[in-house]
Scaffold this motif. Sequence first.
Motif, PDB file in Angstrom:
ATOM      1  N   ALA A 329     -38.357  18.955  22.270  1.00 60.12           N
ATOM      2  CA  ALA A 329     -38.946  17.621  22.107  1.00 60.12           C
ATOM      3  C   ALA A 329     -37.902  16.640  21.568  1.00 60.12           C
ATOM      4  O   ALA A 329     -37.776  15.503  22.050  1.00 60.12           O
ATOM      5  N   VAL A 330     -37.124  17.095  20.583  1.00 58.82           N
ATOM      6  CA  VAL A 330     -36.098  16.218  19.998  1.00 58.82           C
ATOM      7  C   VAL A 330     -35.022  15.907  21.044  1.00 58.82           C
ATOM      8  O   VAL A 330     -34.612  14.748  21.210  1.00 58.82           O
ATOM      9  N   GLU A 331     -34.597  16.937  21.777  1.00 58.04           N
ATOM     10  CA  GLU A 331     -33.557  16.717  22.787  1.00 58.04           C
ATOM     11  C   GLU A 331     -34.063  15.789  23.900  1.00 58.04           C
ATOM     12  O   GLU A 331     -33.356  14.865  24.335  1.00 58.04           O
ATOM     13  N   LYS A 335     -32.507  12.192  24.813  1.00 59.01           N
ATOM     14  CA  LYS A 335     -31.964  11.902  26.144  1.00 59.01           C
ATOM     15  C   LYS A 335     -32.728  10.735  26.788  1.00 59.01           C
ATOM     16  O   LYS A 335     -32.127   9.876  27.455  1.00 59.01           O
ATOM     17  N   ALA A 336     -34.038  10.720  26.603  1.00 57.09           N
ATOM     18  CA  ALA A 336     -34.858   9.644  27.178  1.00 57.09           C
ATOM     19  C   ALA A 336     -34.401   8.300  26.612  1.00 57.09           C
ATOM     20  O   ALA A 336     -34.221   7.320  27.342  1.00 57.09           O
ATOM     21  N   LEU A 337     -34.195   8.271  25.297  1.00 55.47           N
ATOM     22  CA  LEU A 337     -33.742   7.041  24.638  1.00 55.47           C
ATOM     23  C   LEU A 337     -32.386   6.613  25.216  1.00 55.47           C
ATOM     24  O   LEU A 337     -32.166   5.441  25.552  1.00 55.47           O
ATOM     25  N   GLN A 338     -31.501   7.576  25.409  1.00 55.71           N
ATOM     26  CA  GLN A 338     -30.174   7.277  25.951  1.00 55.71           C
ATOM     27  C   GLN A 338     -30.273   6.733  27.376  1.00 55.71           C
ATOM     28  O   GLN A 338     -29.541   5.807  27.753  1.00 55.71           O
ATOM     29  N   PHE A 354     -41.197   8.189  20.370  1.00 51.03           N
ATOM     30  CA  PHE A 354     -41.136   9.606  20.729  1.00 51.03           C
ATOM     31  C   PHE A 354     -40.076  10.311  19.876  1.00 51.03           C
ATOM     32  O   PHE A 354     -40.272  11.419  19.389  1.00 51.03           O
ATOM     33  N   TYR A 355     -38.940   9.639  19.712  1.00 48.19           N
ATOM     34  CA  TYR A 355     -37.829  10.243  18.966  1.00 48.19           C
ATOM     35  C   TYR A 355     -38.217  10.480  17.503  1.00 48.19           C
ATOM     36  O   TYR A 355     -38.018  11.559  16.950  1.00 48.19           O
TER      37      TYR A 355
END
Length: 387
Positions: A329-331, A335-338, A354-355
């Motif tokens: 979930a953290v990864e 990645k989604a944020l990036q 989410f992060y």
Amino acid sequence: MDFRLSDEQELIRQTAARIAREVVAPRAAQLDETGEYPEDIYQVFKETGLLGLNFPEEYGGSGAGTLGLGLAVEEIAKVENACALMLLLTKLSTSAIMYAGTEEQKRKYGEGTATGAIRGAFALTEPGAGSDSANIQTRAVQDGDHYRITGTKQWISGGTVADFFLVATKTRPEAGSKGFTVFIVDRDTPGFRVGKTDRKMGVHGVPTCELIFDEARVPASQIVGKVHEGFKVIMWNLNSVRPIVAARGLGTAEGAIQYAVDYARQRQTFGKPIIEHQMIQQMIADVAMRIEASRWLTYHACQIVDEGHATREYAHYLSMAKAFASETAVEAADKALQMLGGNGYMMDHPTERFYRDARQLMIVEGSSQIQRLLIARAVADDLLNWR
Ligand SMILES: Cc1cc2nc3c(=O)[nH]c(=O)nc-3n(C[C@H](O)[C@H](O)[C@H](O)COP(=O)(O)OP(=O)(O)OC[C@H]3O[C@@H](n4cnc5c(N)ncnc54)[C@H](O)[C@@H]3O)c2cc1C
């Protein structure tokens, strides 16, 4: 070996997905910003039977078990994490009661939770004892047919709205884990009060708070299991809920990366949608692999609990699911944020939420480090045998 969900499980998934889409998603950003407890959404969960998924029919539930609850939690966590936690709490506050409680306790607190008549919280952590839970200082001293409980619990999820609390105490302070006793404490117990509400990084819709026990007088009939044997009861509770934390992680990962994939189809740089850039594709593929691995670890862990094996012999599978899906979930959120670039950092998009929400999952219910200790211990004890 059959990896397919049953028709009933598919129905649970679809029902929860519809509620997630129509009821929870439109309120997600607001719950995060205001920290308001979503009582209206709790009522929808009550009316649609989601609160009772994990309980047997004879106690007001639907008998869908841990896997049924996990599927619903996964769907809700795809859009919002506090509401997923609200569902998780139905198990966290009662699992030990349904395992070791008296018939009266199961009726009052189990059935009460399944039907949404009352709600509970789980109180183990203290200012001086988190991972090292055998070190709790809250004392319960016998006083005739009652006990007097004194101590402070902290960071208790849902504590501000709970009607009852599953509380870990020491009745034999010198005996470490062999001196535990677990009580159900009603909110209106004399000598008990809810303390300060915490300011925290995410999952704002379900507040965490302090609980203060000042010689709180509780009848001996509120003990769950046996006096001095509560550590086993607490471990059962934690073990059996770990797959549901994993389901929160799985749903969070899916929701975060799906949002970013939709964005990547639209956003153009250097003359093409960013989803066509190989470094973006690598992020998507890495997360996709982890999500599918998390899914099977999580569903398998749910099944283990439903088969009655939330015990030491199988606990490492529950730990693996919890640690792996939380870290996924953290990864995925990272990645989604990036993938959204600057937009990912702005509150106009849900990726930063989410992060922040995902980050909690690696700490609660036994941190990632503690899960690894349990897994490594199981390997050392030959509980996983690859010879
Ligand atoms: C938002 C939130 C909600 C929570 N809700 C609840 C709740 O409802 N009920 C409840 O009882 N508790 C709750 N907790 C508490 C949570 O369970 C604890 O935070 C968790 O168990 C870790 O304990 P700690 O924070 O005291 O960390 P510590 O135990 O102080 O650990 C600090 C760090 O050291 C690491 N560490 C500790 N021991 C070891 C070791 N032997 N080897 C390697 N590393 C180690 C940990 O992994 C961590 O990284 C909540 C916490 C949060 C943040």
